[in-house]
Design a protein around this motif. Structure first.
Motif, mmCIF file in Angstrom:
data_model
loop_
_atom_site.group_PDB
_atom_site.id
_atom_site.type_symbol
_atom_site.label_atom_id
_atom_site.label_comp_id
_atom_site.label_asym_id
_atom_site.label_seq_id
_atom_site.Cartn_x
_atom_site.Cartn_y
_atom_site.Cartn_z
ATOM 1 N N SER A 23 29.033 3.604 -28.510
ATOM 2 C CA SER A 23 27.968 3.649 -29.500
ATOM 3 C C SER A 23 28.230 5.060 -29.949
ATOM 4 C CB SER A 23 26.594 3.227 -28.634
ATOM 5 O OG SER A 23 26.000 4.141 -27.928
ATOM 6 N N SER A 26 30.957 5.158 -32.861
ATOM 7 C CA SER A 26 30.124 4.765 -33.982
ATOM 8 C C SER A 26 29.488 5.868 -34.714
ATOM 9 C CB SER A 26 29.495 2.821 -33.733
ATOM 10 O OG SER A 26 30.407 2.569 -32.926
ATOM 11 N N SER A 27 28.150 5.824 -34.187
ATOM 12 C CA SER A 27 26.812 7.069 -35.140
ATOM 13 C C SER A 27 27.676 7.880 -35.934
ATOM 14 C CB SER A 27 26.474 7.693 -34.134
ATOM 15 O OG SER A 27 26.027 6.246 -33.507
ATOM 16 N N LEU A 59 27.662 -0.232 -33.329
ATOM 17 C CA LEU A 59 26.523 0.256 -33.175
ATOM 18 C C LEU A 59 25.742 -0.432 -31.957
ATOM 19 C CD1 LEU A 59 25.929 3.806 -32.645
ATOM 20 C CD2 LEU A 59 24.226 2.847 -34.881
ATOM 21 N N LEU A 60 24.839 -1.568 -32.406
ATOM 22 C CA LEU A 60 23.992 -2.060 -32.512
ATOM 23 C C LEU A 60 24.466 -3.254 -30.775
ATOM 24 C CD1 LEU A 60 21.733 -3.498 -32.994
ATOM 25 C CD2 LEU A 60 22.548 -5.414 -33.733
ATOM 26 N N ALA A 62 26.945 -1.875 -28.652
ATOM 27 C CA ALA A 62 27.268 -1.272 -28.084
ATOM 28 C C ALA A 62 26.516 -0.751 -27.090
ATOM 29 C CB ALA A 62 28.493 -0.041 -28.596
ATOM 30 N N ARG A 63 25.425 -0.736 -28.375
ATOM 31 C CA ARG A 63 24.172 -0.022 -27.482
ATOM 32 C C ARG A 63 23.110 -1.175 -26.466
ATOM 33 N NH1 ARG A 63 19.865 3.855 -31.158
ATOM 34 N NH2 ARG A 63 21.417 5.771 -31.126
ATOM 35 N N SER A 66 25.104 -0.888 -23.114
ATOM 36 C CA SER A 66 25.255 -0.312 -22.357
ATOM 37 C C SER A 66 23.186 0.099 -21.842
ATOM 38 C CB SER A 66 25.417 1.286 -23.378
ATOM 39 O OG SER A 66 24.941 2.240 -22.699
ATOM 40 N N VAL A 128 23.577 6.767 -24.491
ATOM 41 C CA VAL A 128 23.350 6.649 -25.703
ATOM 42 C C VAL A 128 23.289 8.472 -26.322
ATOM 43 C CG1 VAL A 128 22.599 4.861 -28.078
ATOM 44 C CG2 VAL A 128 23.098 4.258 -25.933
#
Ligand SMILES: Nc1ncnc2c1ncn2[C@@H]1O[C@H](COP(=O)(O)OP(=O)(O)OP(=O)(O)O)[C@@H](O)[C@H]1O
Length: 558
Positions: A23, A26-27, A59-60, A62-63, A66, A128
């Motif tokens: 994540s 990705s950010s 990102l969404l 993975a976040r 996690s 995160v």
């Protein structure tokens, strides 16, 4: 705390950290795409748009993964910790538990576990945010190594400053936690001693101001100090980032001019200067975007650090309690031995000593030599503090003799069979505890049997029993003691101990206890030990003993 989690479930932690890293990366990718889109022609915008959408999705996912995994892990750990600690408290010896003290145990089971739960809840966001910061740093490095060095330098200065301030913050928070134990003790006094406090205004005022208010104030002072240091530390870190943006945007171009002029004066080639970033506008824009993007996760990261610190302090407290109450005393399966019924109980040279710091003459019970035959009713008397309850606790196996031996039938009582030994006793202590249901009892006839005893004990008009549950425990002390006797009856064990049971009974029921209940137990072959001061009923006993300053001697029953 991470070490603790690692020890508990390393794979879940590994996957959640991996998801957190994805994540974060990705950010960073998103910023790169945004930066490219800002400076690019229309023809590449479609491709960048797809990249943007893909990265947003990644990102969404993975976040969520996690955060979910870490939240699950945190809750699993708290669940295990709660049960482990409670199990340990149930297993540890009674004397050790007395030393640890109820206030400390309560503070750990409630306050510390709640603090830890709060810290665990915040842990997913920490990961995160840490991953976002890492991703941003990677992007910065890709933009310009010189800028990365500048930011890393700012971070280093920030971390050093933060650590210096944090040491003081941690000290204050640890001190605050110590006051928590004291406060829990006062809260116990507040609830258990409410009658005494209400009746005596001066005592109530002194308790409130000298104990409760004083420790609550100390707690508040230390807590505010600790968190203030964290606020200071957090803002110090944040301001360094603004400082680094300002340096790059406003100071570097000016510094660049100065250095170029200086190089011309000394006839030096500007190109050979080691770190001389070519500050293209897109690099500068990317840099500013990234730093600004990093600031809020960084602020969230720093804001959560006090929670993490408090979680660590709570964890240490829990581990400390765990260590202090670690003494596995239950026999391992297979080690415990069966006792036959109707056997002789023998105490040979048994002693117990309480030693307290600063006490010049610690109380010593014994050596006690005592033999109890099956079906015998034995009375134990003696002045306050003579050692009656201590001897009772030794007899029922809640204290281990420091010297001497306890034998039941042919078997010596050791660590291996002490648990089994204790199951031979039913006891009603003077500070007994009543559970609101008949826990640990089974059978279809339980309610009927319990109701019959309720009638015998003249409680059937006050208490009903349905599915093993008492309808009420709001009874007088004497009635509650009768209910405790009912539970002891149902246990139907070979040995009975009553510690001043009759003290709260009215004369009529006192008579019933001594002249009907005790003989009935004797007729059933039970060995009964009665701690009593009712001399008029001493004739009921087969034998009577007096304790004086820990020394036992037999006295006449007539
Ligand atoms: N947990 C403890 N820690 C330290 N000392 C203790 C503890 N419990 C009891 N004592 C001490 O041991 C002595 C004997 O106490 P014990 O409770 O056995 O007396 P007792 O004969 O049952 O008194 P009472 O009739 O007042 O109930 C007392 O001097 C008491 O101060």
């Amino acid at each position: 705390m991470f070490r603790f989690l690692l020890g508990n479930s390393r794979w879940v932690l590994f996957f959640s950290v991996c998801a957190g890293l994805i994540s974060g990366l990705s950010s960073a990718g998103l910023i790169a795409v945004i930066n490219m889109a800002l400076g690019n022609e229309k023809n590449t915008l479609v491709l960048l748009g797809w990249c943007f959408a893909g990265l947003c999705g990644l990102l969404l996912v993975a976040r969520i993964i996690s955060a979910f995994l870490l939240m699950r892990l945190g809750q699993d750990v708290i669940f295990d910790l709660r049960l482990k600690l409670s199990r340990q408290i149930l297993q540890v010896s009674f004397s050790r538990l007395q030393k640890v003290g109820p206030a400390r145990i309560l503070a750990c089971l409630t306050q510390d576990i709640a603090t830890l739960a709060e810290a665990f809840q915040w842990l997913p966001m920490l990961c995160v945010n840490a991953a976002i910061i890492l991703g941003c740093l990677l992007y910065l490095g890709w933009l310009s190594s010189a800028l990365l060095i500048l930011v890393l330098f700012s971070i280093l200065v920030g971390v050093i400053g933060f650590r210096l301030i944090e040491t003081r913050a941690l000290h204050s928070l640890t001190m605050a936690r110590e006051y928590d134990d004291a406060l829990y003790g006062h809260f116990r006094s507040l609830t258990q001693g409410v009658k005494e406090l209400k009746l005596h205004e001066l005592r109530r005022n002194a308790f409130f101001s000298e104990c409760l208010e004083a420790d609550a104030k100390s707690y508040r002072r230390q807590y505010i100090k600790g968190i203030s240091f964290y606020i200071l530390a957090g803002n110090w870190g944040n301001s360094l980032f603004y400082l680094s943006i300002g340096t790059v945007l406003f100071l570097l171009p000016y510094g660049q001019e100065v250095i170029v002029k200086f190089a011309q004066v000394v006839e030096l080639d500007v190109a050979v200067l080691p770190i001389w970033p070519a500050m293209k506008p897109d690099v500068l824009r990317g840099y500013c975007l990234t730093i600004l993007y990093m600031i809020s996760p960084l602020a969230a990261f720093v804001e959560g650090l006090p929670l993490l610190a408090k979680g660590n302090i709570a964890l240490k407290k829990i581990e400390g309690l765990g260590k202090d109450s670690r003494e596995p005393e239950l026999a391992k399966p297979g080690e415990s031995l069966e006792f036959s019924h109707q056997v002789v109980l023998n105490l040979m040279g048994v002693t117990h000593q309480y030693s307290k710091e600063g006490e010049d003459r610690p109380f010593t019970l014994g050596p006690v030599d005592l033999t109890l035959q099956p079906g015998e009713v034995v009375f134990l008397t003696g002045g306050n503090g003579s050692g009656k309850t201590t001897l009772a606790l030794l007899m029922v196996g809640l204290y281990m003799p420091e010297q001497g031996i306890i034998r039941l039938g042919e078997q010596c009582i050791t660590k291996a069979n002490r648990e089994e030994y204790r199951q031979q006793f039913s006891a009603v202590f003077s500070d007994f505890y009543l559970f609101d249901s008949l826990l640990g009892f089974h059978g279809n006839e339980l309610d009927a049997e319990a109701r019959a005893y309720l009638a015998c004990l003249q409680l059937d008009h006050k208490v009903q029993i349905e599915h093993g549950e008492f309808s009420t425990l709001d009874l007088s002390q004497g009635q509650r003691k009768r209910l405790a006797l009912l539970v002891a009856y149902l246990e139907d064990r070979p040995f009975y101990l009553f510690d001043e049971w009759a003290a709260d009974q009215d004369p009529i029921f006192k008579k019933i206890f001594y002249t009907e209940i005790l003989p009935a137990l004797k007729d059933k072959g039970k060995t009964v030990i009665v701690i009593s001061h009712d001399e008029q009923y001493f004739h009921v006993a087969d034998r009577c003993f007096r304790l004086e300053d820990g020394q036992l001697s037999e006295i006449s029953v007539v």
